[in-house]
Scaffold this active site. Structure first.
Site, PDB file in Angstrom:
ATOM      1  N   HIS A   7       0.828  -1.156   0.124  1.00  0.00           N
ATOM      2  CA  HIS A   7       0.170  -0.147   0.139  1.00  0.00           C
ATOM      3  C   HIS A   7       0.901   1.316  -0.128  1.00  0.00           C
ATOM      4  CE1 HIS A   7       0.333  -0.782   4.598  1.00  0.00           C
ATOM      5  NE2 HIS A   7       0.553   0.588   4.342  1.00  0.00           N
ATOM      6  N   HIS A  79       3.814   6.978   3.852  1.00  0.00           N
ATOM      7  CA  HIS A  79       4.934   6.035   3.732  1.00  0.00           C
ATOM      8  C   HIS A  79       4.452   4.852   2.670  1.00  0.00           C
ATOM      9  CE1 HIS A  79       1.930   4.235   6.766  1.00  0.00           C
ATOM     10  NE2 HIS A  79       2.273   2.886   6.053  1.00  0.00           N
ATOM     11  N   GLU A 130       7.810   0.953   5.018  1.00  0.00           N
ATOM     12  CA  GLU A 130       7.149  -0.155   5.968  1.00  0.00           C
ATOM     13  C   GLU A 130       7.178  -1.423   5.104  1.00  0.00           C
ATOM     14  OE1 GLU A 130       2.824   0.163   6.351  1.00  0.00           O
ATOM     15  OE2 GLU A 130       2.691  -1.257   8.398  1.00  0.00           O
TER      16      GLU A 130
HETATM   17 CO    CO Z   1       1.253   1.449   6.290  1.00  0.00          CO
END
Ligand code: CO
Length: 134
Positions: A7, A79, A130
């Site tokens: 994502h 992020h 991440e």
């Molecule tokens: Co995230």
């Protein structure tokens, strides 16, 4: 090591307005807001055919999104998340290569109920990364 893009997370100053824009203007499949008290955010998941967008809005006084929005009042990419097969092996390999894993360095359970780590943006071309075990 990294696999698919899981994502892209975008911090937004107005969750309702951003959700409506993705739903009505961009025609995306937008979910309902979900509070994630452990992470200090309210999240709206947007499903795209090949990845997800997560709209992040601060939840609580110590939200990690709060200072980001103070610096970026109109919102911005917060992020990006890549998938890995083994989060502990990935964290160790990255540490051995001099990358900084944020927090305790140990994987935490992320917004999707799966273990995640975050890598210092200064070690990755100014981007908070991440990694999520899938
Ligand atoms: Co995230």
């Amino acid at each position: 090591m990294i696999g698919r893009l899981n994502h892209v997370a975008i911090a937004v100053p107005d969750l309702e307005a951003a959700s409506a824009q993705y739903r009505d203007t961009l025609g995306a499949n937008v979910g309902a807001p979900q509070d994630e008290p452990d992470h200090g955010v309210t999240v709206v998941f947007i499903e795209l055919p090949n990845t997800k967008i997560e709209l992040l809005y601060p939840l609580g006084e110590n939200s990690p999104i709060k200072s980001f929005l103070e610096k970026n009042p109109s919102g911005g990419i917060h992020h990006i998340c890549y998938e890995v097969e083994d989060i502990k092996a990935a964290a160790e390999q990255l540490r051995n290569q001099g990358a900084r894993v944020l927090g305790s360095g140990e994987p935490k359970i992320g917004a999707h109920g799966k273990p995640v780590i975050f890598l210092h943006p200064k070690d990755f071309t100014g981007t908070l990364v991440e990694l999520e075990q899938v």
